[in-house]
Design a protein around this motif. Structure first.
Motif, PDB file in Angstrom:
ATOM      1  N   ASP A 404      21.371  -7.448 -28.131  1.00 50.38           N
ATOM      2  CA  ASP A 404      20.227  -7.242 -27.248  1.00 50.38           C
ATOM      3  C   ASP A 404      20.711  -6.863 -25.852  1.00 50.38           C
ATOM      4  OD1 ASP A 404      17.818  -7.154 -26.013  1.00 50.38           O
ATOM      5  OD2 ASP A 404      17.169  -9.165 -26.581  1.00 50.38           O
ATOM      6  N   ALA A 405      20.180  -5.781 -25.321  1.00 49.58           N
ATOM      7  CA  ALA A 405      20.614  -5.308 -24.005  1.00 49.58           C
ATOM      8  C   ALA A 405      19.789  -5.885 -22.871  1.00 49.58           C
ATOM      9  CB  ALA A 405      20.531  -3.779 -23.964  1.00 49.58           C
ATOM     10  N   CYS A 406      18.769  -6.678 -23.167  1.00 51.22           N
ATOM     11  CA  CYS A 406      17.897  -7.237 -22.133  1.00 51.22           C
ATOM     12  C   CYS A 406      18.427  -8.594 -21.664  1.00 51.22           C
ATOM     13  CB  CYS A 406      16.478  -7.387 -22.670  1.00 51.22           C
ATOM     14  SG  CYS A 406      15.318  -8.123 -21.508  1.00 51.22           S
ATOM     15  N   ASP A 407      18.575  -8.736 -20.360  1.00 53.18           N
ATOM     16  CA  ASP A 407      19.001 -10.011 -19.763  1.00 53.18           C
ATOM     17  C   ASP A 407      17.797 -10.949 -19.748  1.00 53.18           C
ATOM     18  OD1 ASP A 407      19.789 -12.150 -18.171  1.00 53.18           O
ATOM     19  OD2 ASP A 407      20.984 -10.888 -16.833  1.00 53.18           O
ATOM     20  N   GLN A 409      17.166 -13.508 -18.157  1.00 49.57           N
ATOM     21  CA  GLN A 409      16.818 -14.048 -16.840  1.00 49.57           C
ATOM     22  C   GLN A 409      15.812 -13.172 -16.099  1.00 49.57           C
ATOM     23  OE1 GLN A 409      20.374 -14.824 -14.603  1.00 49.57           O
ATOM     24  NE2 GLN A 409      21.065 -16.467 -15.963  1.00 49.57           N
ATOM     25  N   ILE A 410      15.726 -11.892 -16.441  1.00 48.71           N
ATOM     26  CA  ILE A 410      14.756 -11.032 -15.757  1.00 48.71           C
ATOM     27  C   ILE A 410      13.669 -10.541 -16.705  1.00 48.71           C
ATOM     28  CG2 ILE A 410      16.522 -10.252 -14.120  1.00 48.71           C
ATOM     29  CD1 ILE A 410      16.564  -7.581 -15.677  1.00 48.71           C
ATOM     30  N   GLU A 411      13.658 -10.999 -17.938  1.00 49.77           N
ATOM     31  CA  GLU A 411      12.725 -10.492 -18.948  1.00 49.77           C
ATOM     32  C   GLU A 411      11.274 -10.700 -18.543  1.00 49.77           C
ATOM     33  OE1 GLU A 411      12.054 -10.664 -23.799  1.00 49.77           O
ATOM     34  OE2 GLU A 411      13.392 -12.102 -22.811  1.00 49.77           O
ATOM     35  N   ASP A 412      10.913 -11.903 -18.070  1.00 47.29           N
ATOM     36  CA  ASP A 412       9.532 -12.183 -17.682  1.00 47.29           C
ATOM     37  C   ASP A 412       9.102 -11.326 -16.494  1.00 47.29           C
ATOM     38  OD1 ASP A 412       9.341 -14.026 -19.700  1.00 47.29           O
ATOM     39  OD2 ASP A 412       9.773 -15.766 -18.421  1.00 47.29           O
ATOM     40  N   ALA A 413      10.013 -11.125 -15.545  1.00 49.00           N
ATOM     41  CA  ALA A 413       9.690 -10.301 -14.374  1.00 49.00           C
ATOM     42  C   ALA A 413       9.455  -8.849 -14.778  1.00 49.00           C
ATOM     43  CB  ALA A 413      10.817 -10.401 -13.345  1.00 49.00           C
ATOM     44  N   VAL A 414      10.208  -8.359 -15.748  1.00 51.60           N
ATOM     45  CA  VAL A 414      10.022  -6.995 -16.227  1.00 51.60           C
ATOM     46  C   VAL A 414       8.668  -6.851 -16.911  1.00 51.60           C
ATOM     47  CG1 VAL A 414      10.837  -5.280 -17.879  1.00 51.60           C
ATOM     48  CG2 VAL A 414      12.469  -6.500 -16.440  1.00 51.60           C
ATOM     49  N   ILE A 415       8.308  -7.802 -17.754  1.00 50.55           N
ATOM     50  CA  ILE A 415       7.023  -7.753 -18.447  1.00 50.55           C
ATOM     51  C   ILE A 415       5.875  -7.722 -17.452  1.00 50.55           C
ATOM     52  CG2 ILE A 415       5.481  -9.056 -19.953  1.00 50.55           C
ATOM     53  CD1 ILE A 415       7.959 -10.029 -21.472  1.00 50.55           C
ATOM     54  N   ALA A 416       5.967  -8.529 -16.398  1.00 49.88           N
ATOM     55  CA  ALA A 416       4.924  -8.550 -15.375  1.00 49.88           C
ATOM     56  C   ALA A 416       4.858  -7.216 -14.631  1.00 49.88           C
ATOM     57  CB  ALA A 416       5.184  -9.690 -14.393  1.00 49.88           C
ATOM     58  N   ALA A 417       6.012  -6.625 -14.346  1.00 43.12           N
ATOM     59  CA  ALA A 417       6.040  -5.350 -13.618  1.00 43.12           C
ATOM     60  C   ALA A 417       5.463  -4.226 -14.465  1.00 43.12           C
ATOM     61  CB  ALA A 417       7.475  -5.032 -13.202  1.00 43.12           C
ATOM     62  N   CYS A 418       5.743  -4.224 -15.767  1.00 45.64           N
ATOM     63  CA  CYS A 418       5.197  -3.197 -16.655  1.00 45.64           C
ATOM     64  C   CYS A 418       3.678  -3.317 -16.751  1.00 45.64           C
ATOM     65  CB  CYS A 418       5.827  -3.303 -18.038  1.00 45.64           C
ATOM     66  SG  CYS A 418       7.577  -2.831 -18.113  1.00 45.64           S
ATOM     67  N   ALA A 419       3.183  -4.556 -16.816  1.00 47.76           N
ATOM     68  CA  ALA A 419       1.740  -4.773 -16.882  1.00 47.76           C
ATOM     69  C   ALA A 419       1.062  -4.328 -15.589  1.00 47.76           C
ATOM     70  CB  ALA A 419       1.450  -6.244 -17.153  1.00 47.76           C
ATOM     71  N   ALA A 420       1.687  -4.589 -14.460  1.00 44.67           N
ATOM     72  CA  ALA A 420       1.124  -4.159 -13.179  1.00 44.67           C
ATOM     73  C   ALA A 420       1.089  -2.640 -13.079  1.00 44.67           C
ATOM     74  CB  ALA A 420       1.938  -4.754 -12.029  1.00 44.67           C
ATOM     75  N   ALA A 421       2.126  -1.990 -13.571  1.00 42.88           N
ATOM     76  CA  ALA A 421       2.159  -0.527 -13.550  1.00 42.88           C
ATOM     77  C   ALA A 421       1.078   0.055 -14.449  1.00 42.88           C
ATOM     78  CB  ALA A 421       3.537  -0.036 -13.977  1.00 42.88           C
ATOM     79  N   ARG A 422       0.821  -0.590 -15.564  1.00 39.46           N
ATOM     80  CA  ARG A 422      -0.220  -0.124 -16.483  1.00 39.46           C
ATOM     81  C   ARG A 422      -1.583  -0.139 -15.803  1.00 39.46           C
ATOM     82  NH1 ARG A 422      -4.068   1.204 -18.853  1.00 39.46           N
ATOM     83  NH2 ARG A 422      -4.571   1.058 -21.078  1.00 39.46           N
ATOM     84  N   CYS A 451      14.021  -3.580 -18.947  1.00 35.11           N
ATOM     85  CA  CYS A 451      14.871  -4.775 -18.898  1.00 35.11           C
ATOM     86  C   CYS A 451      16.328  -4.405 -19.153  1.00 35.11           C
ATOM     87  CB  CYS A 451      14.387  -5.794 -19.928  1.00 35.11           C
ATOM     88  SG  CYS A 451      15.226  -7.395 -19.820  1.00 35.11           S
ATOM     89  N   ALA A 452      16.548  -3.523 -20.121  1.00 29.63           N
ATOM     90  CA  ALA A 452      17.919  -3.123 -20.430  1.00 29.63           C
ATOM     91  C   ALA A 452      18.523  -2.286 -19.307  1.00 29.63           C
ATOM     92  CB  ALA A 452      17.949  -2.361 -21.743  1.00 29.63           C
ATOM     93  N   PHE A 453      17.746  -1.328 -18.802  1.00 36.40           N
ATOM     94  CA  PHE A 453      18.270  -0.407 -17.801  1.00 36.40           C
ATOM     95  C   PHE A 453      18.468  -1.081 -16.444  1.00 36.40           C
ATOM     96  CE2 PHE A 453      16.132   3.258 -20.279  1.00 36.40           C
ATOM     97  CZ  PHE A 453      17.170   3.219 -21.206  1.00 36.40           C
ATOM     98  N   ALA A 454      17.716  -2.139 -16.157  1.00 37.55           N
ATOM     99  CA  ALA A 454      17.916  -2.866 -14.899  1.00 37.55           C
ATOM    100  C   ALA A 454      19.231  -3.633 -14.903  1.00 37.55           C
ATOM    101  CB  ALA A 454      16.749  -3.815 -14.652  1.00 37.55           C
ATOM    102  N   ASP A 455      19.758  -3.895 -16.102  1.00 42.43           N
ATOM    103  CA  ASP A 455      21.093  -4.496 -16.237  1.00 42.43           C
ATOM    104  C   ASP A 455      21.212  -5.834 -15.511  1.00 42.43           C
ATOM    105  OD1 ASP A 455      23.622  -4.561 -17.291  1.00 42.43           O
ATOM    106  OD2 ASP A 455      24.530  -3.372 -15.687  1.00 42.43           O
ATOM    107  N   GLY A 456      20.159  -6.636 -15.613  1.00 44.36           N
ATOM    108  CA  GLY A 456      20.202  -7.969 -15.025  1.00 44.36           C
ATOM    109  C   GLY A 456      19.936  -8.026 -13.539  1.00 44.36           C
ATOM    110  N   ASN A 457      19.716  -6.904 -12.905  1.00 46.91           N
ATOM    111  CA  ASN A 457      19.489  -6.845 -11.461  1.00 46.91           C
ATOM    112  C   ASN A 457      17.997  -6.795 -11.190  1.00 46.91           C
ATOM    113  OD1 ASN A 457      19.415  -6.353  -8.723  1.00 46.91           O
ATOM    114  ND2 ASN A 457      20.962  -4.726  -8.772  1.00 46.91           N
TER     115      ASN A 457
END
Length: 591
Positions: A404-407, A409-422, A451-457
């Motif tokens: 899995d390439a998704c960290d 530690q940032i998975e929940d933040a990514v999900i929230a950001a994708c929903a906000a963008a939608r 999540c994968a492309f952010a590379d944990g950042n």
């Protein structure tokens, strides 16, 4: 190209100084005095044939005679028609030119299929939606409207479009391949470039390869000119760069020697992420159109991640199979395999056996090799076992275990950001015609890719979400707007890219077309196949609805009868117990 040299015109070809074209005698056309094979700069000294010579006055000096000569493939030549000539000239095309498609290869609609009783394979069930594959990659949707997240393996090519098992190479003489590239871990891959494999030659056995990248290359070569004798290496751009002839943009370029193929592309310089619009023309009037758009950043000097948007072809719907699906069959939860079977399409956010199947769900370019002299035989084809017609293919990862390439530690933040963008592109999503379904699928993909492309950042999350989701959705909506405007301008009823009407199946065709295979003896689980369940559901649903309607109607009649008797009894009670005044009557009405 035309060549010019001063010549001494014949007595009837010398014009007045102000004359711009030669005016021959009305009845003079001397085929017996014209040379049979005119040289580029040679004219006869007798009366000129109006179809061979044009004399134009020059600003100064004597007039110059220009003769244009075309050379055919067999070495013969013939002169072109003068621009001002009104004489009707018939040009015979070289016999090796494939200038038109066989009427038998033209797809019929499902309605035509029912009326004409066409052979199996020569129909399509629905118009279909664009096959849009992007990111790592997510195909949301494919032609049949469903989605999948096929990843494949690093460095391998996979077949996105090819002829179906029951169609011939003459019916669909090309394949569209995508070369996959490992982005970060072996769990995520992108489409690095695409390849058109065109089957030329009188027997369709001379493949040409056209490699297409959004920026770095657009070129072709005859496969036989490659020095590699194994199929996989011969079809890769980087191994054959020295023999790959560039194709210029904004030009119709013929490919091959038969005249069967030509290709045209334009470079899209608008927007944040640029790409190429490509049109492959087969038989001079059948087009395959797709858009190949780069995304993300360069890796090792080249863009490695792309979005591929293939529009439903006009002439090849009834013959099309591949990772982009097919246009026939009622049960879209299964996809035809390369060799006549069927595979269950795995959808959703998480990836399983379908995403990493070792044979590309039968669409690995080597596994699905056909019509190529270098195709390995069955014994050499990576332990391939040909499926029986209608057999269900079981996806398997073999020994492959993706990381899995998704960290987390940032998975929940990514999900929230994708929903906000939608939420910011709601109007755009609704304009695509499917009520926002495509955008919802792209949000699921955003959760994985960003999540994968952010590379944990965590600081990169918003940037990745914008590139992976917002920019792609915006580009789709802009494309949709342009296409609908073009449809309206041509007098057609505008239809959005993902309008559900493009998936409506003709009911009469359903009774004839076998959607998916029935269970085979190899199905030992005791479970029904998707097609078996689908066919039984198709019978049970109308029966259940009919029974429900009968029960509701019967209940309504009984309720009415019971209430009517109750009111009559109430009236009888009022007549007996009341004093007969107006209040008693009002009470009865209220009851």
């Amino acid at each position: 190209p035309p060549t010019s040299s001063p010549t001494t015109p014949g007595p009837t070809t010398t014009p007045a100084p102000t004359t711009t074209t030669t005016t021959p005698a009305p009845t003079t056309k001397a085929p017996t005095t014209t040379t049979t094979t005119p040289a580029p700069t040679t004219t006869t000294t007798t009366t000129a044939s109006p179809t061979t010579t044009t004399t134009m006055s020059q600003p100064t000096g004597s007039p110059t005679t220009t003769t244009c000569t075309c050379t055919c493939d067999d070495g013969s030549s013939f002169p072109t028609v003068a621009p001002t000539t009104t004489t009707t000239t018939t040009t015979t095309v070289s016999s090796n030119t494939d200038s038109g498609r066989d009427p038998a290869h033209v797809c019929l609609s499902s309605e035509d299929y029912v009326e004409s009783g066409s052979e199996n394979g020569n129909y399509y069930s629905f118009a279909g939606q664009p096959c849009y594959c992007w990111g790592d990659p997510h195909c949301t949707p494919i032609f049949s409207g469903v989605e999948h997240n096929f990843q494949g393996r690093d460095g391998r090519q996979y077949v996105y479009m090819t002829r179906c098992h029951d169609s011939s190479v003459e019916a669909m003489p090309f394949q569209l391949l995508g070369k996959h590239w490992e982005y970060k871990t072996d769990a995520q891959h992108t489409i690095e470039y695409v390849t058109l494999k065109l089957f030329d030659g009188a027997n369709y056995d001379t493949p040409y390869l056209v490699h297409i990248h959004s920026e770095s290359f657009f070129c072709y070569y005859r496969a036989a000119d490659s020095g590699f004798l194994d199929l996989a290496t011969r079809q890769l751009y980087d191994e054959n760069v020295d023999i790959c002839s560039p194709i210029l943009p904004d030009t119709h370029t013929p490919i091959g020697e038969s005249g069967r193929f030509s290709i045209y592309y334009s470079v899209d310089t608008d927007g944040k992420y640029k790409g190429v619009d490509v049109s492959l023309t087969v038989w001079q009037d059948c087009d395959l159109n797709f858009y190949f758009k780069r995304a993300k950043k360069k890796k090792d000097g080249r863009y490695r991640s792309h979005g591929l948007n293939i529009y439903p072809p006009e002439c090849f719907r009834c013959h099309t199979c591949g990772l982009c699906g097919a246009f026939k069959g009622v049960d879209t939860s299964v996809m035809p395999t390369c060799d006549g079977g069927a595979v269950l399409v795995e959808t959703g956010e998480k990836y399983g056996a379908f995403a990493y199947d070792e044979n590309g769900n039968t669409y690995d370019a080597e596994y699905c090799c056909r019509d190529d002299p270098l195709c390995p035989n069955e014994a050499q084809s990576r332990s391939r076992r040909l499926l029986e017609s209608g057999e269900v293919y079981t996806s398997t990862m073999g020994d492959f275990v993706p990381v899995d390439a998704c960290d987390p530690q940032i998975e929940d933040a990514v999900i929230a950001a994708c929903a906000a963008a939608r939420a910011t592109v709601e109007d755009c999503c609704l304009s695509l015609g499917d009520g926002g379904i495509t955008c919802d699928r792209m949000v699921e993909s955003c959760n994985v890719d960003a999540c994968a492309f952010a590379d944990g950042n965590a600081a990169l999350i918003d940037e990745e979400v914008e590139q992976i989701f917002t920019d792609d959705v915006t580009a789709l909506c802009a494309e949709n707007e342009v296409r609908m405007a073009a449809q309206q301008a041509s007098g057609q009823e505008p239809v959005a890219l993902f309008d559900p009407l493009t998936l409506s199946v003709n009911e009469a065709a359903e009774a004839i077309i076998v959607a998916t295979p029935a269970p085979t003896e190899s199905d030992t689980s005791g479970q029904q196949s998707p097609s078996d369940r689908g066919s039984k559901q198709g019978i049970l649903i109308p029966v259940v609805v009919a029974v429900a309607v009968v029960l509701v109607c019967a209940g309504a009649v009984l309720l009415f009868w019971w209430n009517r008797n109750r009111v009559k009894k109430e009236i009888s009670f009022q007549e007996t117990a009341g004093d007969g005044d107006e209040d008693d009557f009002i009470g009865v009405v209220d009851t």
